[in-house]
Design a protein around this motif. Structure first.
Motif, mmCIF file in Angstrom:
data_model
loop_
_atom_site.group_PDB
_atom_site.id
_atom_site.type_symbol
_atom_site.label_atom_id
_atom_site.label_comp_id
_atom_site.label_asym_id
_atom_site.label_seq_id
_atom_site.Cartn_x
_atom_site.Cartn_y
_atom_site.Cartn_z
ATOM 1 N N LYS A 73 32.169 46.901 24.405
ATOM 2 C CA LYS A 73 32.492 46.391 23.068
ATOM 3 C C LYS A 73 33.461 47.382 22.420
ATOM 4 O O LYS A 73 33.255 48.597 22.462
ATOM 5 C CB LYS A 73 31.226 46.258 22.239
ATOM 6 C CG LYS A 73 30.305 45.166 22.739
ATOM 7 C CD LYS A 73 29.300 44.812 21.660
ATOM 8 C CE LYS A 73 28.450 43.648 22.078
ATOM 9 N NZ LYS A 73 29.112 42.367 21.916
ATOM 10 N N ASN A 74 34.486 46.843 21.805
ATOM 11 C CA ASN A 74 35.561 47.682 21.269
ATOM 12 C C ASN A 74 35.103 48.651 20.187
ATOM 13 O O ASN A 74 35.444 49.835 20.222
ATOM 14 C CB ASN A 74 36.695 46.802 20.746
ATOM 15 C CG ASN A 74 37.359 46.036 21.865
ATOM 16 O OD1 ASN A 74 37.384 46.480 23.005
ATOM 17 N ND2 ASN A 74 37.890 44.872 21.545
ATOM 18 N N VAL A 124 32.419 46.432 31.292
ATOM 19 C CA VAL A 124 32.901 45.675 30.138
ATOM 20 C C VAL A 124 32.252 46.302 28.914
ATOM 21 O O VAL A 124 31.045 46.537 28.898
ATOM 22 C CB VAL A 124 32.526 44.186 30.269
ATOM 23 C CG1 VAL A 124 32.888 43.424 29.018
ATOM 24 C CG2 VAL A 124 33.203 43.586 31.490
ATOM 25 N N LEU A 182 36.163 40.205 39.312
ATOM 26 C CA LEU A 182 35.646 41.471 38.770
ATOM 27 C C LEU A 182 34.769 42.179 39.796
ATOM 28 O O LEU A 182 34.813 43.407 39.916
ATOM 29 C CB LEU A 182 34.866 41.219 37.480
ATOM 30 C CG LEU A 182 35.713 40.868 36.258
ATOM 31 C CD1 LEU A 182 34.826 40.464 35.084
ATOM 32 C CD2 LEU A 182 36.602 42.029 35.873
ATOM 33 N N TYR A 210 33.020 50.532 36.569
ATOM 34 C CA TYR A 210 33.886 49.619 35.823
ATOM 35 C C TYR A 210 32.981 48.791 34.931
ATOM 36 O O TYR A 210 32.188 47.997 35.403
ATOM 37 C CB TYR A 210 34.678 48.732 36.776
ATOM 38 C CG TYR A 210 35.733 47.896 36.090
ATOM 39 C CD1 TYR A 210 36.910 48.470 35.635
ATOM 40 C CD2 TYR A 210 35.544 46.543 35.884
ATOM 41 C CE1 TYR A 210 37.882 47.703 35.002
ATOM 42 C CE2 TYR A 210 36.511 45.776 35.261
ATOM 43 C CZ TYR A 210 37.671 46.363 34.822
ATOM 44 O OH TYR A 210 38.637 45.612 34.194
ATOM 45 N N ARG A 244 35.426 45.893 41.293
ATOM 46 C CA ARG A 244 34.404 46.959 41.301
ATOM 47 C C ARG A 244 34.215 47.506 42.712
ATOM 48 O O ARG A 244 34.090 48.706 42.912
ATOM 49 C CB ARG A 244 33.085 46.433 40.749
ATOM 50 C CG ARG A 244 33.074 46.292 39.249
ATOM 51 C CD ARG A 244 31.694 45.889 38.732
ATOM 52 N NE ARG A 244 31.683 45.841 37.295
ATOM 53 C CZ ARG A 244 31.734 44.718 36.582
ATOM 54 N NH1 ARG A 244 31.779 43.541 37.176
ATOM 55 N NH2 ARG A 244 31.719 44.768 35.257
ATOM 56 N N PRO A 259 39.381 41.394 25.135
ATOM 57 C CA PRO A 259 38.332 41.669 26.134
ATOM 58 C C PRO A 259 38.660 42.964 26.881
ATOM 59 O O PRO A 259 39.682 43.058 27.543
ATOM 60 C CB PRO A 259 38.384 40.466 27.069
ATOM 61 C CG PRO A 259 39.422 39.553 26.562
ATOM 62 C CD PRO A 259 40.118 40.186 25.423
ATOM 63 N N THR A 260 37.806 43.947 26.717
ATOM 64 C CA THR A 260 38.086 45.287 27.216
ATOM 65 C C THR A 260 37.057 45.725 28.246
ATOM 66 O O THR A 260 35.858 45.499 28.093
ATOM 67 C CB THR A 260 38.073 46.291 26.043
ATOM 68 O OG1 THR A 260 39.030 45.861 25.068
ATOM 69 C CG2 THR A 260 38.413 47.683 26.488
ATOM 70 N N ALA A 261 37.568 46.377 29.285
ATOM 71 C CA ALA A 261 36.714 47.012 30.290
ATOM 72 C C ALA A 261 37.316 48.374 30.599
ATOM 73 O O ALA A 261 38.535 48.561 30.523
ATOM 74 C CB ALA A 261 36.627 46.167 31.547
ATOM 75 N N GLU A 297 42.391 45.284 30.178
ATOM 76 C CA GLU A 297 42.050 43.991 29.593
ATOM 77 C C GLU A 297 41.872 43.033 30.765
ATOM 78 O O GLU A 297 42.728 42.939 31.637
ATOM 79 C CB GLU A 297 43.158 43.500 28.671
ATOM 80 C CG GLU A 297 42.811 42.196 27.990
ATOM 81 C CD GLU A 297 43.855 41.758 26.979
ATOM 82 O OE1 GLU A 297 44.165 40.553 26.955
ATOM 83 O OE2 GLU A 297 44.356 42.623 26.234
ATOM 84 N N TYR A 298 40.753 42.349 30.787
ATOM 85 C CA TYR A 298 40.406 41.512 31.933
ATOM 86 C C TYR A 298 40.415 40.024 31.612
ATOM 87 O O TYR A 298 39.907 39.215 32.403
ATOM 88 C CB TYR A 298 39.030 41.911 32.472
ATOM 89 C CG TYR A 298 37.906 41.645 31.498
ATOM 90 C CD1 TYR A 298 37.187 40.458 31.557
ATOM 91 C CD2 TYR A 298 37.584 42.567 30.511
ATOM 92 C CE1 TYR A 298 36.159 40.204 30.656
ATOM 93 C CE2 TYR A 298 36.569 42.314 29.619
ATOM 94 C CZ TYR A 298 35.859 41.133 29.696
ATOM 95 O OH TYR A 298 34.850 40.874 28.806
ATOM 96 N N ARG A 299 41.019 39.620 30.531
ATOM 97 C CA ARG A 299 41.024 38.209 30.086
ATOM 98 C C ARG A 299 41.512 37.302 31.216
ATOM 99 O O ARG A 299 42.596 37.487 31.756
ATOM 100 C CB ARG A 299 41.936 38.048 28.879
ATOM 101 C CG ARG A 299 41.941 36.669 28.277
ATOM 102 C CD ARG A 299 42.994 36.519 27.176
ATOM 103 N NE ARG A 299 43.224 37.715 26.388
ATOM 104 C CZ ARG A 299 42.796 37.876 25.130
ATOM 105 N NH1 ARG A 299 42.136 36.929 24.518
ATOM 106 N NH2 ARG A 299 43.051 38.990 24.490
#
Length: 174
Positions: free
Chosen positions: A53-54, A51, A36, A49, A40, A76-78, A27-29
């Motif tokens: 969509k869940n 980002v 970022l 790496y 990388r 927010p997921t990566a 999670e990169y919130r």
């Protein structure tokens, strides 16, 4: 009905899962674009790496046969898709997470096995592949080196005695 864009995205994520030896869900919130980019860069060329969509990632993971992220895809997921040395990538992620508390390591998988945050930290604690190979090479080289030293010591002793031991050996056999 899935749109063509979503279908392509699902296929791309599923392909990334299938081609990776490991993947780490984060999670990169709160991280900036510069942070970022730094992350990388620290992960290297063999790690992607991205980002994601869940909902699309959940579908893609299911298609790829991965259940390590069930219940983890929120916020927010990566994902770090690791194709090279998983230990080095896990080290980079954990070191970056220590320096930037906004990066949260949630879960992962390595060679088909699900990992939690503690498992990823344990993976990061291992020695790198190159270091392990160097250690194995040293262990394999040791007996050959010892044999070479013994043969060289025997040669030196024979030279010291003027070759008498070499001449005496055939006489003893007769």
């Amino acid at each position: 009905m899935a749109t063509p864009t979503k279908t392509v995205a699902i296929e791309e994520i599923a392909t990334d899962f299938k081609e990776s030896t490991a993947a780490v869900l984060t999670e990169y919130r709160g991280l900036t674009v510069a942070q970022l980019k730094e992350l990388r860069r620290s992960l290297g060329q063999e790690t992607k790496y991205a980002v994601v969509k869940n909902t699309l990632t959940a579908i893609a993971a299911k298609e790829a046969g991965i259940d390590a992220f069930d219940g983890q895809l929120a916020g927010p997921t990566a994902i770090a898709f690791i194709k090279g040395d998983a230990v080095a990538a896990a080290k980079s992620l954990t070191e970056f997470a220590k320096a930037n508390d906004k990066l949260v390591i949630k879960a992962g998988f390595f060679e088909g096995n699900a990992l939690d945050e503690a498992g990823i930290k344990a993976l990061a604690a291992l020695e790198s592949r190159e270091h392990q190979l160097a250690r194995v090479a040293g262990v394999l080289k040791a007996p050959a080196s010892a044999a070479a030293r013994i043969v060289d010591a025997l040669r030196a002793k024979l030279e010291e005695n003027g070759g008498e031991a070499a001449e005496a050996a055939p006489a003893d056999e007769a």
